[in-house]
Write a protein that holds these residues in place. Structure first.
Motif, short mmCIF file in Angstrom:
data_model
loop_
_atom_site.label_atom_id
_atom_site.label_comp_id
_atom_site.label_asym_id
_atom_site.label_seq_id
_atom_site.Cartn_x
_atom_site.Cartn_y
_atom_site.Cartn_z
N ARG A 424 0.83 -1.22 0.00
CA ARG A 424 0.00 0.00 0.00
C ARG A 424 0.86 1.27 0.00
O ARG A 424 0.52 2.26 0.63
CB ARG A 424 -0.94 0.05 1.20
CG ARG A 424 -2.28 -0.63 1.00
CD ARG A 424 -2.19 -2.13 0.97
NE ARG A 424 -3.49 -2.75 1.16
CZ ARG A 424 -3.71 -4.04 1.06
NH1 ARG A 424 -2.71 -4.87 0.78
NH2 ARG A 424 -4.91 -4.55 1.23
N SER A 425 1.97 1.27 -0.70
CA SER A 425 2.75 2.49 -0.84
C SER A 425 2.06 3.44 -1.80
O SER A 425 1.30 3.02 -2.67
CB SER A 425 4.16 2.17 -1.36
OG SER A 425 4.92 1.51 -0.38
N GLY A 426 2.36 4.73 -1.65
CA GLY A 426 1.73 5.73 -2.51
C GLY A 426 0.29 5.98 -2.11
O GLY A 426 -0.09 5.86 -0.95
N VAL A 427 -0.54 6.30 -3.09
CA VAL A 427 -1.94 6.63 -2.83
C VAL A 427 -2.75 5.35 -2.65
O VAL A 427 -2.72 4.47 -3.50
CB VAL A 427 -2.54 7.44 -3.99
CG1 VAL A 427 -4.03 7.68 -3.78
CG2 VAL A 427 -1.82 8.77 -4.13
N THR A 428 -3.46 5.26 -1.52
CA THR A 428 -4.29 4.08 -1.28
C THR A 428 -5.75 4.34 -1.58
O THR A 428 -6.52 3.41 -1.71
CB THR A 428 -4.14 3.60 0.17
OG1 THR A 428 -4.51 4.66 1.05
CG2 THR A 428 -2.71 3.19 0.45
N GLY A 429 -6.16 5.61 -1.64
CA GLY A 429 -7.51 5.92 -2.06
C GLY A 429 -8.48 6.16 -0.93
O GLY A 429 -8.31 7.07 -0.13
N PRO A 606 -2.98 13.87 1.57
CA PRO A 606 -3.98 13.60 0.52
C PRO A 606 -5.26 13.03 1.13
O PRO A 606 -5.21 12.12 1.95
CB PRO A 606 -3.28 12.55 -0.37
CG PRO A 606 -1.82 12.76 -0.12
CD PRO A 606 -1.72 13.17 1.32
N PRO A 607 -6.43 13.56 0.74
CA PRO A 607 -7.70 13.14 1.33
C PRO A 607 -8.18 11.81 0.75
O PRO A 607 -7.51 11.20 -0.09
CB PRO A 607 -8.65 14.27 0.93
CG PRO A 607 -8.11 14.73 -0.39
CD PRO A 607 -6.61 14.60 -0.29
N GLN A 613 -8.82 9.75 -8.82
CA GLN A 613 -9.26 11.10 -8.46
C GLN A 613 -8.17 11.87 -7.73
O GLN A 613 -7.96 13.06 -7.98
CB GLN A 613 -10.52 11.01 -7.59
CG GLN A 613 -11.76 10.58 -8.32
CD GLN A 613 -12.92 10.31 -7.38
OE1 GLN A 613 -12.73 9.89 -6.23
NE2 GLN A 613 -14.13 10.53 -7.86
N ILE A 614 -7.49 11.19 -6.81
CA ILE A 614 -6.45 11.87 -6.04
C ILE A 614 -5.26 12.23 -6.92
O ILE A 614 -4.71 13.33 -6.83
CB ILE A 614 -6.00 11.00 -4.85
CG1 ILE A 614 -7.20 10.69 -3.94
CG2 ILE A 614 -4.90 11.69 -4.07
CD1 ILE A 614 -7.92 11.90 -3.42
N TYR A 618 -3.93 16.25 -7.81
CA TYR A 618 -2.58 16.78 -7.55
C TYR A 618 -1.67 16.76 -8.78
O TYR A 618 -0.46 16.89 -8.66
CB TYR A 618 -1.95 16.03 -6.38
CG TYR A 618 -2.64 16.34 -5.08
CD1 TYR A 618 -2.38 17.53 -4.41
CD2 TYR A 618 -3.60 15.48 -4.56
CE1 TYR A 618 -3.04 17.84 -3.22
CE2 TYR A 618 -4.27 15.78 -3.38
CZ TYR A 618 -3.98 16.97 -2.72
OH TYR A 618 -4.64 17.28 -1.54
N GLY A 619 -2.29 16.59 -9.95
CA GLY A 619 -1.52 16.68 -11.19
C GLY A 619 -0.57 15.54 -11.44
O GLY A 619 0.47 15.72 -12.08
#
Length: 638
Positions: A424-429, A606-607, A613-614, A618-619
């Motif tokens: 779960r590295s980075g964005v997990t959502g 990050p929300p 979407q995330i 954040y581009g």
């Protein structure tokens, strides 16, 4: 209109009778099953605390008397009772209801605690603040699971709470598990206490007392609800006569329990006692995870701790799950363990989610679940390494935050061969700010001598994990994201130093064209290659490379940077201290003045929302990355 439609605040709950409370509990379960089945979320834990949460709000005066949920994934019922039931269609959706307590949502949410074992420390501090403010008569309530009590932070807090006379009510929600069954000596003690709750029905003389009580009550003309209450009181009286128990006798704290966690009368009796008690007290409540929903109760893996979209009747998943990163790691770990007897595996109460269950089944003597105790896990692994083993510590990226000191000082300082596998590295959502794994690159990159791999695809995960466990002179890290894994992304060329070239422009550059080097980190390689593809035919010539091992900085990247007009580091982490920062420092030391740009998260939490979407917000999606690269190139050309 059901009772649930009349509940807008805890004050509405307090006006209900006991039969109405039971009816409301049924309605809440129906709502939870219906809504969470549609959105995904933590279903089992919330079904297990319906009556407990109702009793807490019935007895205590939130928000003046704070109710703090440890981890807080089990706060859905709390949200319903505090006026947010109508928002459950938006649960864990971008801009919608958070899956955890959220201070921005309600004054009843005091914290956003979603890492376990923190609630007691919050309660300790809040009770001290109330004492100093002249509000020491008010209670502070902490709801903590038996799983969370395996974490050392709970014991540090207990040591302080027990030393005072502040009104801290510790509600132990004991369902025998966190993600996995609770383990260790403390769990064994809880099992003993829990068994005594069941044992009251077989105590000598219990049946005779109950039958005598029934006859007496009948002769007095007591029927219906009054009979139930009288019999319950009789039952409780027998129980406390024959079952004196304690949870932490050494701490000298008042203990009440075990209490049946789905019996509203028993709960309100115990909590009323706690409300009026002067000083710290423990209420031990025995609940069943998934209570009232057979598919959850019967799910032996995790009792639907967290689900995706499911059928609300059968509990079956409605979306097919593709092979995931975790399963690829799990398979490769098993292969390595068959080949090497020194390979051992550790986790912090998450054998299933981190893919260690197959290893545990095949090599039970080489598997260690230490409970929710990441700090202990890392240092215990260092001890195993000192003893000649090669430990593999599998945890979520976000939970490495808790074990950083141990990685730095207990592993890195003494150069022990411990491999950390960060799922779960980075964005997990949808789990949001606390569970996004965007900090691990910044944290691990500052440990002297560490090596960090960020595989881009299944083949590289297998390859880089094998390289990691071959290291015998210091710590290694292998990180990968949440979710399904895509197809392999083959390299056009592997350079002598190990850097993979994934895309390069055709032909020679004209004077008007700019050469841009994109250093893609991990799973962002796919998007980086897409940026290169979209750039074909433009005046921006894009080369994409994957360092594979991102820490330390590979000297080949410096050679490539020297030949480029601009370097862009594209990483699933934060700008501060990430791979872009490390490469920038290396370029500066090498005297390179090639412009460096970052595609990474700014200084934010990050929300919650979907990964796509995330990234877009954040581009960091492919289209946004393409736009940024070409904008920067245009500014450079001007």
């Amino acid at each position: 209109m059901g009772l649930l439609d009349t509940i807008e605040s805890p004050a509405d709950l307090k006006a209900l009778s006991l039969p109405e409370l039971r009816e409301l509990a049924d309605e809440i379960r129906v709502l939870l099953i219906e809504k969470v089945s549609a959105t995904g979320g933590h279903l089992g834990p919330n079904l297990g605390v319906v009556e407990l949460t109702m009793a807490l709000h019935y007895v205590f005066d939130s928000p003046e008397e704070p109710i703090i949920f440890d981890t807080s994934h089990q706060s859905y019922v709390h949200k319903i009772l505090t006026g947010r039931g109508a928002l459950f269609d938006t649960l864990r959706q971008k801009g919608g209801l958070s899956g955890y307590t959220c201070r921005a949502e309600s004054e009843h949410d005091w914290t956003e605690s979603s890492h376990a074992s923190a609630a007691l420390s919050y309660a300790d501090g809040l009770s001290k603040a109330k004492r100093l403010a002249g509000l020491g008569h008010q209670n502070v309530v902490a709801v903590v699971g038996d799983g969370a009590l395996t974490g050392g932070m709970c014991w540090e807090a207990l040591n302080n709470i027990a030393d005072g006379d502040r009104n801290v009510v510790i509600v132990v929600n004991d369902n025998g598990r966190s993600y996995s069954p609770t383990i260790g000596g403390f769990a064994n003690n809880l099992t003993h206490l829990r068994s005594q709750l069941a044992a009251i029905r077989i105590q000598p003389g219990y049946d005779e007392v109950m039958e005598s009580g029934k006859r007496t009550l009948k002769s007095m003309g007591w029927v219906g609800e009054r009979t139930f209450e009288a019999l319950h009181a009789l039952k409780e009286g027998v129980k406390y006569q024959v079952l004196p128990t304690e949870m932490f006798p050494e701490l000298g704290m008042k203990y009440v329990g075990p209490v049946e966690g789905h019996d509203l009368k028993a709960l309100t009796n115990a909590l009323n006692y706690a409300h009026n008690y002067d000083g710290p007290i423990i209420i031990h409540v025995v609940t069943e995870k998934g209570h009232g929903f057979a598919p959850a109760v019967n799910n032996r893996a995790d009792q639907m701790h967290s689900t995706g979209v499911i059928d609300p009747v059968t509990g079956e998943a409605l979306t097919a799950s593709a092979p995931g990163w975790t399963s690829v790691f799990s398979e490769e770990l098993l292969r390595a363990a068959h080949e090497r007897d020194d390979i051992v595996a550790l986790t912090a109460a998450m054998a299933g989610p981190t893919g260690l269950t197959p290893f545990a089944e095949k090599f039970p003597e080489r598997f260690f679940d230490v409970g929710i105790a990441e700090q202990h896990a890392v240092t215990s692994a260092a001890g195993m390494a000192l003893g000649g083993l090669h430990p593999v510590v599998a945890i979520y990226s976000t939970f490495l935050n808790r074990g950083f000191d141990q990685l730095l000082m207990d592993v890195g300082l003494i150069e022990q061969p411990v491999t950390l596998v960060l799922d779960r590295s980075g964005v997990t959502g949808s789990d949001g700010a606390s569970h996004n794994g965007v900090w691990d690159l910044a944290l691990t990159s500052i440990v002297p001598g560490i090596r960090v791999a960020a595989p881009r695809d299944p083949a590289r995960l297998r390859e880089e994990f094998r390289e990691a466990i071959a290291v015998d002179d210091g710590p290694t890290v292998v990180r990968f994201p949440k979710g399904s894994v895509g197809e392999d992304i083959d390299a056009l060329e592997r350079l002598p130093g190990g850097v993979d070239v994934l895309a390069r422009p055709a032909g020679e550059a004209s004077e008007s064209e700019l050469d841009v080097l994109i250093v893609a980190v991990g799973s962002f390689a796919e998007q980086a290659v897409e940026v290169a593809r979209r750039s074909e035919g433009s005046d921006v010539r894009v080369t994409v490379v994957d360092p594979r091992w991102v820490v330390p900085v590979n000297p080949e990247l410096l050679d490539l940077a020297a030949a480029a007009d601009m370097v862009v580091v594209y990483e699933d982490g934060v700008v501060r201290g990430g791979i872009g920062s490390a490469l920038g420092e290396a370029m500066s030391l090498a005297g390179l003045d090639t412009p460096l740009r970052h595609l990474a998260f700014p200084d934010v939490f990050p929300p919650h929302g979907s990964r796509g979407q995330i990234l877009e917000e954040y581009g960091l999606d492919a289209q946004s990355a393409f736009d940024s690269v070409h904008q920067w190139a245009g500014e450079l050309g001007d």
